[in-house]
Design a protein around this motif. Sequence first.
Motif, PDB file in Angstrom:
ATOM      1  N   ILE A 104     -10.549   6.154   3.479  1.00 35.02           N
ATOM      2  CA  ILE A 104     -10.572   6.610   2.149  1.00 35.02           C
ATOM      3  C   ILE A 104     -11.933   7.418   2.119  1.00 35.02           C
ATOM      4  O   ILE A 104     -12.929   7.185   2.813  1.00 35.02           O
ATOM      5  N   ASP A 111      -0.084   6.960  -7.383  1.00 35.71           N
ATOM      6  CA  ASP A 111      -1.366   7.554  -7.286  1.00 35.71           C
ATOM      7  C   ASP A 111      -2.381   6.427  -7.802  1.00 35.71           C
ATOM      8  O   ASP A 111      -3.284   6.966  -8.540  1.00 35.71           O
ATOM      9  N   SER A 164       0.011   3.888  -2.697  1.00 34.42           N
ATOM     10  CA  SER A 164      -0.522   5.281  -2.286  1.00 34.42           C
ATOM     11  C   SER A 164       0.538   6.362  -2.458  1.00 34.42           C
ATOM     12  O   SER A 164       0.281   7.594  -2.154  1.00 34.42           O
ATOM     13  N   LEU A 209       0.989  -1.138  -0.111  1.00 38.05           N
ATOM     14  CA  LEU A 209       0.090  -0.110  -0.038  1.00 38.05           C
ATOM     15  C   LEU A 209       0.699   1.221   0.022  1.00 38.05           C
ATOM     16  O   LEU A 209       0.483   2.186  -0.354  1.00 38.05           O
ATOM     17  N   SER A 210       2.223   1.304   0.530  1.00 31.65           N
ATOM     18  CA  SER A 210       2.939   2.059   0.519  1.00 31.65           C
ATOM     19  C   SER A 210       3.328   2.599  -1.020  1.00 31.65           C
ATOM     20  O   SER A 210       3.454   3.858  -1.263  1.00 31.65           O
ATOM     21  N   LEU A 228      -4.057   4.845  -5.083  1.00 29.09           N
ATOM     22  CA  LEU A 228      -4.687   4.478  -3.977  1.00 29.09           C
ATOM     23  C   LEU A 228      -4.677   5.863  -3.000  1.00 29.09           C
ATOM     24  O   LEU A 228      -3.788   6.255  -2.658  1.00 29.09           O
ATOM     25  N   SER A 229      -5.928   6.313  -2.544  1.00 26.35           N
ATOM     26  CA  SER A 229      -6.130   7.611  -2.104  1.00 26.35           C
ATOM     27  C   SER A 229      -6.225   7.544  -0.581  1.00 26.35           C
ATOM     28  O   SER A 229      -7.134   8.087   0.130  1.00 26.35           O
ATOM     29  N   ILE A 230      -5.287   6.852   0.016  1.00 25.13           N
ATOM     30  CA  ILE A 230      -5.265   6.880   1.458  1.00 25.13           C
ATOM     31  C   ILE A 230      -3.569   7.085   1.895  1.00 25.13           C
ATOM     32  O   ILE A 230      -2.571   7.086   0.847  1.00 25.13           O
ATOM     33  N   ARG A 231      -3.208   7.178   3.291  1.00 21.46           N
ATOM     34  CA  ARG A 231      -1.864   7.535   3.600  1.00 21.46           C
ATOM     35  C   ARG A 231      -1.829   6.833   4.865  1.00 21.46           C
ATOM     36  O   ARG A 231      -2.683   6.667   5.727  1.00 21.46           O
ATOM     37  N   GLU A 282     -11.034   0.925  -4.345  1.00 25.89           N
ATOM     38  CA  GLU A 282     -11.120   2.228  -5.031  1.00 25.89           C
ATOM     39  C   GLU A 282     -11.195   1.814  -6.548  1.00 25.89           C
ATOM     40  O   GLU A 282     -10.079   1.128  -7.218  1.00 25.89           O
ATOM     41  N   TRP A 301      -3.611   3.031   8.455  1.00 25.50           N
ATOM     42  CA  TRP A 301      -3.873   3.606   7.335  1.00 25.50           C
ATOM     43  C   TRP A 301      -5.062   4.623   7.590  1.00 25.50           C
ATOM     44  O   TRP A 301      -6.328   4.147   8.282  1.00 25.50           O
TER      45      TRP A 301
END
Length: 905
Positions: free
Chosen positions: A818, A719, A714, A710-711, A721-724, A858, A815
């Motif tokens: 979203i 770009d 995101s 996921l790192s 995945l719109s999470i952090r 997403e 995380w």
Amino acid sequence: MRKFLASFVLFALSAAAQKFEFWPGAKYDPAVPTVEKVLGHEAGVRIAPHADIVRYFEALAAASPTRVRLFEYAKSWEGRRLIYVAVSSEANIKRLDEIKANQKRLADPRKTPAADAKRLMATQPATLGLAYGVHGNEISSPDAAMMTAYHLLASRGDAMIDSVLKNVVVLIDPLQNPDGRDRFVQNFRANEGLEPDPNAFSAERAEPWPGGRSNHYFFDMNRDWHALTQPETLGRVRYLREWLPLVQVDLHEMGTNSTYFFTPGSLPMNPHLTKDQKEQMAWFGQNDAKWFDKFGWPYFTREVFDEFYPGYGASWPWFYGGMGMTYENASVRGLIARRSDETLYTFQESVKKHFVASIATCETTVARREGLFDSFYRYQVTAIEEGQKEPVKEYILPRRGDVSAVDKLAQILAEHGVELHQSGSAFKNGGKDYPAGSYVIPSAQPRKRFLRAVLDLNNPMEPDFLKEQERRRKKKLGDEIYDVTGWSLPLLFNVECIAAAEASGVTGPLVAPGAKAKGQAPSKAEVAYLVPWGSQAAGRFLAAALRADLKIHSANKPFQQSGRNFASGTLILQIRQNDATIHDKVARLAVSSGAEVISTNSGWVEGGINFGSNHVTAIRKPAILLAWDSPASSASAGQARFVLERQYGYPVTVVRTSAIGTSDLNRFQVIILPDTAGGSYLTALGGPAAERLNAWVRAGGVLIGIGGALSYLSNPAIDLLSIRQESLARDGGKAADAAKPADAAKPGAPATPAGPIPGKILAKLEDYEKAIQSDTALPDSVAGVIVRAKVEPENWVTAGLPETLNVLVDGRAIWTPIKHDKGTNAVVFAGPDELLASGYMWEENRRQLAFKPFVIVESEGRGMVVAFTADPNYRAYMDGLNVVFLNAVFRFSGIAGRGGAEMEE
């Protein structure tokens, strides 16, 4: 140093003519073949591959047939034989079956009263199991196994060895992980040079991905003994259940700069160990210490290696009343290693340490034989007594919900030797109703403590130990928890387990180990076959049906037919859309998968959607690409592949991560990026590779990311995945500021020295403690715990799921959810008060993980990204998460993916 090394090698070569002494002063029978005679080199001079190790034990069995019996107990995934030998006196070898039968009699005081047990123990030899090489790159112990067997059979004039053979049956399992061992040996031999290289970074010693530790599917086989996921482990449990050794030792390796570890183990200790067992650890440790002192070898005890988690090979024997122990040796990982103090350590020296520890254990077993038998029998007696007196009189596994998962759990318990009954009819207990086929497990049985260890929600750790971990954490010293702290099997399988305060009186047949649940073939349908979705069995049916080229549809909304409710995800196989073989294929798959298959002769429904609705879509047969090689975690990659291929029978194409960017991605409908092991996918999948991957998703592909992947997804440069990932939340719930990149200095500009900053008064200790906290700290890493997560039912990836899932989380990654305009938080961790289901979790992590996402969906163009913030396939024992993973793999292609039917969703 180079001159010193050359001198050392020359010395070692010249000393070879003098023969390395494993046991000084030992005299051996020339009729017993040596390692050198069979393999062409002494033990510890070369690293023997699996075939050579088996060949040597076959030679021993052929040369000493009256004192050695060889058994094959399983095959590895790559087809290599797994063997063990029984070594003892001729008199004992003649009556091995009797010895096994007597040991089983001693394991059940309900059938063997104390007086009979005492008579049996007077003539019964002790059984000692020595297991070597469960981690393939821990290379010294299999060679030590060969020397141990040789020493026991060939020694002459040694009263101690004579006593061992007379009073002990020694079971030697020389190589538990042949696939990993040969992977290591192959790399070592491929990179050998003129002389052995002691440098840790030399190619012969630095293993490439995935390394030799794990088996073919990259499983650590010292972690799955309670769940029995791997055939190698299942084979071992089956033969150990035949013998029930009084003592079982698992011999391992650790870092090159370490010394040697033997019992007693460290805290925490499993609360279901007995006082006898804890005291007996010192019996063996003290005698090991005696011999190590004689050889001048340093060692340590009561540190690092705990006795808490029941999934270790050395833990399993505790729960049938035996002594389980771990021995850890400093590893050479080759033929020679340079330690941090510049001393050189040879492979042969490391082999000798494990060999000496093995012989010392044989000696202790003889000396403590009577006490070990007394403790073993007393364990069974007190287990039954505790089961009679404690509040929980029985455990009930109701056969409802995912009944295939319930059946699988029952089979695992039976393989462990647990007594459980399957009810032939419905019954009541405590005013509650239980359906026919439910499993009842009485507490008053010899395996009572094992039941507590694997069925209870929690196995608490010692309060003083936990207090010390909190102290260490506060000082940023790191905790001393070795492995996961939550492992309750019903939670992992997401099935009900009732700890009942009264006995139900169910006396149905005992469940026999090895039985496979079979489904029933449906009657011949005129319109369609329906398969309710949401079970392991339905997942097996779907995978097999796709491979059989059946045309399958999925109802993406519920419907009612013939008075029955069918949930979203139900599979529909319409007769007219398939050829005439559909009936035979469905009948065969229903039986083999165990899935419930319902025949329907009408397309009419009483409520919900019809079979021709736009909400009924075709499920396509996806081609799956799985990222293979660094930076993927080998464990995560292997687990994902294992779940799909071996638990559900669906093939996967594994592609080297570095080749994904140049591969023809259009051949695949699903790509899986496993969790990472310290690196980043950005290195292999950045730049043009990222652009191709992004275009593939937007064209309709399903990209599944797990954990550390996921790192990458995101990352603003990717770009997708719109999470952090969150930093540590401070008091009041506000996260610490993210790290800010420093302004780039102009080329050639002189460095500007740091100037003073405004002063601050630290008036009290709390001010100081806040002042030294990192501005960009992550949450503390948590050992594996089981937490609850809530399901959003109206999403394609959650079809067939119950309201709540149990998820094993570890590490420190948390995380952000979203946003609604970007995607859906399909599964979200529960609130702080109900989050923790099992294990020990830091308070800050508990508060911060609450209401954060587990599964995020997403959309990207015509495709989809599915993100799992924790690995749904963890160790392949998270059976309760199989369906959500299968949904991610199979269901989107039917809803809106490549080749999917046109619809609005």
